[in-house]
Design a protein around this motif. Structure first.
Motif, PDB file in Angstrom:
ATOM      1  N   ALA A  78     -32.533-129.132 -10.564  1.00 62.03           N
ATOM      2  CA  ALA A  78     -32.190-128.405 -11.785  1.00 62.03           C
ATOM      3  C   ALA A  78     -33.240-128.627 -12.872  1.00 62.03           C
ATOM      4  CB  ALA A  78     -30.812-128.835 -12.276  1.00 62.03           C
ATOM      5  N   ALA A  79     -33.641-129.875 -13.097  1.00 60.18           N
ATOM      6  CA  ALA A  79     -34.646-130.162 -14.119  1.00 60.18           C
ATOM      7  C   ALA A  79     -35.981-129.524 -13.769  1.00 60.18           C
ATOM      8  CB  ALA A  79     -34.803-131.668 -14.295  1.00 60.18           C
ATOM      9  N   ALA A  80     -36.347-129.565 -12.485  1.00 60.13           N
ATOM     10  CA  ALA A  80     -37.602-128.958 -12.054  1.00 60.13           C
ATOM     11  C   ALA A  80     -37.580-127.443 -12.223  1.00 60.13           C
ATOM     12  CB  ALA A  80     -37.873-129.325 -10.596  1.00 60.13           C
ATOM     13  N   THR A  81     -36.458-126.834 -11.888  1.00 59.94           N
ATOM     14  CA  THR A  81     -36.315-125.389 -12.032  1.00 59.94           C
ATOM     15  C   THR A  81     -36.423-124.979 -13.496  1.00 59.94           C
ATOM     16  OG1 THR A  81     -34.943-125.265 -10.035  1.00 59.94           O
ATOM     17  CG2 THR A  81     -34.755-123.446 -11.608  1.00 59.94           C
ATOM     18  N   ASP A  82     -35.794-125.749 -14.384  1.00 61.41           N
ATOM     19  CA  ASP A  82     -35.886-125.473 -15.815  1.00 61.41           C
ATOM     20  C   ASP A  82     -37.327-125.595 -16.309  1.00 61.41           C
ATOM     21  OD1 ASP A  82     -33.164-125.123 -15.846  1.00 61.41           O
ATOM     22  OD2 ASP A  82     -32.715-126.909 -17.038  1.00 61.41           O
ATOM     23  N   ALA A  83     -38.048-126.605 -15.820  1.00 58.67           N
ATOM     24  CA  ALA A  83     -39.431-126.816 -16.261  1.00 58.67           C
ATOM     25  C   ALA A  83     -40.321-125.639 -15.867  1.00 58.67           C
ATOM     26  CB  ALA A  83     -39.976-128.111 -15.680  1.00 58.67           C
ATOM     27  N   LEU A  84     -40.163-125.155 -14.636  1.00 58.00           N
ATOM     28  CA  LEU A  84     -40.957-124.009 -14.192  1.00 58.00           C
ATOM     29  C   LEU A  84     -40.624-122.766 -15.012  1.00 58.00           C
ATOM     30  CD1 LEU A  84     -40.941-124.431 -10.312  1.00 58.00           C
ATOM     31  CD2 LEU A  84     -42.930-124.520 -11.813  1.00 58.00           C
ATOM     32  N   ALA A  85     -39.342-122.545 -15.269  1.00 56.62           N
ATOM     33  CA  ALA A  85     -38.948-121.390 -16.075  1.00 56.62           C
ATOM     34  C   ALA A  85     -39.501-121.507 -17.497  1.00 56.62           C
ATOM     35  CB  ALA A  85     -37.435-121.258 -16.098  1.00 56.62           C
ATOM     36  N   ASP A  86     -39.459-122.716 -18.057  1.00 58.83           N
ATOM     37  CA  ASP A  86     -39.964-122.950 -19.407  1.00 58.83           C
ATOM     38  C   ASP A  86     -41.465-122.686 -19.477  1.00 58.83           C
ATOM     39  OD1 ASP A  86     -39.661-123.880 -22.144  1.00 58.83           O
ATOM     40  OD2 ASP A  86     -40.710-125.697 -21.497  1.00 58.83           O
ATOM     41  N   ALA A  87     -42.159-122.979 -18.383  1.00 60.60           N
ATOM     42  CA  ALA A  87     -43.608-122.765 -18.341  1.00 60.60           C
ATOM     43  C   ALA A  87     -43.979-121.307 -18.114  1.00 60.60           C
ATOM     44  CB  ALA A  87     -44.225-123.627 -17.240  1.00 60.60           C
ATOM     45  N   GLY A  88     -42.967-120.466 -17.847  1.00 59.47           N
ATOM     46  CA  GLY A  88     -43.253-119.072 -17.550  1.00 59.47           C
ATOM     47  C   GLY A  88     -43.758-118.869 -16.150  1.00 59.47           C
ATOM     48  N   THR A  89     -43.347-119.776 -15.239  1.00 61.16           N
ATOM     49  CA  THR A  89     -43.805-119.682 -13.855  1.00 61.16           C
ATOM     50  C   THR A  89     -42.620-119.707 -12.893  1.00 61.16           C
ATOM     51  OG1 THR A  89     -44.069-122.074 -13.719  1.00 61.16           O
ATOM     52  CG2 THR A  89     -46.002-120.812 -14.351  1.00 61.16           C
ATOM     53  N   PRO A  90     -41.582-118.887 -13.123  1.00 57.71           N
ATOM     54  CA  PRO A  90     -40.444-118.937 -12.211  1.00 57.71           C
ATOM     55  C   PRO A  90     -40.778-118.466 -10.808  1.00 57.71           C
ATOM     56  CG  PRO A  90     -40.262-117.075 -13.701  1.00 57.71           C
ATOM     57  CD  PRO A  90     -41.404-117.902 -14.189  1.00 57.71           C
ATOM     58  N   ASP A  91     -41.871-117.677 -10.659  1.00 53.55           N
ATOM     59  CA  ASP A  91     -42.282-117.198  -9.343  1.00 53.55           C
ATOM     60  C   ASP A  91     -43.407-118.063  -8.783  1.00 53.55           C
ATOM     61  OD1 ASP A  91     -44.087-116.447 -11.287  1.00 53.55           O
ATOM     62  OD2 ASP A  91     -44.651-114.582 -10.303  1.00 53.55           O
ATOM     63  N   ALA A  92     -43.310-119.372  -9.023  1.00 49.12           N
ATOM     64  CA  ALA A  92     -44.432-120.261  -8.742  1.00 49.12           C
ATOM     65  C   ALA A  92     -44.861-120.279  -7.290  1.00 49.12           C
ATOM     66  CB  ALA A  92     -44.079-121.677  -9.188  1.00 49.12           C
ATOM     67  N   GLY A  93     -43.997-119.886  -6.376  1.00 47.96           N
ATOM     68  CA  GLY A  93     -44.366-119.961  -4.976  1.00 47.96           C
ATOM     69  C   GLY A  93     -45.041-118.721  -4.438  1.00 47.96           C
ATOM     70  N   ARG A  94     -45.201-117.665  -5.252  1.00 47.06           N
ATOM     71  CA  ARG A  94     -45.777-116.436  -4.743  1.00 47.06           C
ATOM     72  C   ARG A  94     -47.232-116.316  -5.155  1.00 47.06           C
ATOM     73  NH1 ARG A  94     -40.411-114.916  -5.704  1.00 47.06           N
ATOM     74  NH2 ARG A  94     -40.722-114.307  -7.869  1.00 47.06           N
TER      75      ARG A  94
END
Length: 423
Positions: A78-94
């Protein structure tokens, strides 16, 4: 070498479930400790701790997934998912678009070829120890089929990597209470020297279970203030009698500065220095003179190309145990011979998050440095071990926006220091 900036923050802590909420709580200086029903029912010697409030796993996981994810793994993801979303990188794996430095990741490739190499760096002190204890009490033929992937120490890192498609290095660091800081520091070094372009780095621990509480109580590490839990975590205080167990997770998105600027990312600050060492002395007690801790702090400053007088404040490890706080106070005094900068110990509010502590405190340190505010140390009334350092207490203190030192020291003699600088 590349400069390493922080573009995303995610936190699940006793102080709150977002960076803003958690920061406001530590500025208020009120302890999150409370009695916990599971500990009261088990009859263990210590019946209180600091729990993450109001965490709703339904926000992050469908119900059929949750049965294979224990509490620390859920908090970490959950914390990691929030951090990626906060960074503007929710699609980080693509993969990123051709010729761009977008938010994709790959195990190989470079930013110039349209992919960003992103690693997963997780620190944990106890991993899935509560689940392991529960499973160990079951008859062998009643063990869940998924027992092995649920109790692997690397489970949280692997689950984060899989969920977000992060195909760079996926590493787990188990260095007791220094784990989260070391994960962040090692991720920053990997970016600095060009091995990866971005990292999701932080720490997680959740050991508010009877087995872990009883185990730590056996070595007299925990406060016994069952009659006054909110007064139990007393960093640097003359009346401290042990730490308060806590749970939580925090992750930072670290990124090459040029890539962050190219995509117009918000930048919270910069990881400018990191060092780690070992007391090589005792399995649970730090060196009394704090000499290795002091050398580690000075090495981190040298790595950041800063002088002691350049530091605005110190976020101390300060667990509220007699020997740890005394050794750290001596280390801070040795590192800052001209006088201690303001020192805060946020464990007075959050309790001791073990392997997650360094990551949670890195979030606080960045927010403090940016805001020019140092939180008060909860429950501090003074004491001889703190006489040589400037412990902030009673109310937040306004300071200049300057780099901050964040310390983490762990059982086994692990010492780690991060230097985090505002932008």
């Amino acid at each position: 070498m590349h400069r390493v900036v922080v573009t995303g923050l995610g936190i699940k802590s006793p102080a709150g479930n977002s960076p803003a909420e958690a920061f406001a709580t530590v500025l208020a200086g009120k302890s999150a400790a409370a009695h916990l029903p599971a500990l009261l029912e088990a009859g263990v010697p210590v019946t209180f701790g600091c729990q993450v409030p109001d965490f709703d796993p339904d926000v992050y996981f469908p119900k059929h997934r949750r049965r294979h994810l224990d509490r620390p793994t859920q908090l970490g993801i959950a914390a990691a998912t929030d951090a990626l979303a906060d960074a503007g990188t929710p699609d980080a794996g693509r993969p990123a678009g051709p010729g761009t430095a977008g938010s994709g990741t790959a195990g190989s490739g470079t930013a110039g070829s349209g992919t960003v190499r992103c690693g997963t760096y997780v620190g944990t002190g106890g991993a899935n120890i509560g689940l392991t204890a529960d499973f160990g009490a079951l008859p062998h033929d009643k063990l869940p089929v998924a027992t092995v992937p649920m109790i692997m120490p690397n489970t949280t890192a692997a689950r984060i990597s899989i969920r977000h498609g992060l195909q760079g290095p996926c590493l787990t660091f188990s260095c007791a209470c220094a784990s989260g800081s070391i994960a962040i520091g090692e991720a920053a070094m990997a970016i600095r020297y060009g091995r990866i372009d971005r990292a999701l780095a932080g720490g997680v621990d959740s050991m508010l279970n009877p087995f872990a509480i009883a185990s730590f109580a056996r070595i007299s590490a925990l406060s016994r203030r069952n009659d006054a839990p909110q007064e139990a975590s007393r960093p640097f205080d003359r009346d401290r009698d042990g730490f308060v167990m806590a749970e939580g997770a925090a992750f930072l998105v670290l990124e090459r500065e040029d890539l962050a600027l190219m995509r117009g990312a918000r930048i919270y600050g910069e990881v400018t220095g990191f060092a780690t060492g070992a007391d090589a002395s005792h399995i649970v007690q730090p060196l009394e003179d704090g000499s290795v801790a002091a050398r580690t702090m000075l090495a981190a400053l040298a790595d950041a190309r800063l002088r002691p007088e350049d530091i605005g404040h110190v976020n101390a490890h300060a667990t509220a145990t007699t020997y740890n706080d005394r050794a750290e106070a001596r280390a801070i005094s040795a590192c800052f011979p001209a006088g201690s900068p303001p020192v805060t110990a946020t464990k007075g509010v959050t309790g001791h998050l073990l392997g997650a502590g360094g990551a949670v405190e890195a979030v606080f340190a960045l927010l403090c440095a940016d805001a020019g505010l140092v939180p008060p140390t909860a429950n501090f009334t003074g004491g001889p071990d703190a006489d040589a350092i400037d412990v902030v207490h009673a109310a937040p203190r306004e300071i200049e926006r300057l780099p901050v030192v964040s310390n983490s020291f762990g059982f086994g003699g692990h010492d780690a220091t991060l230097v985090l600088s505002p932008r």
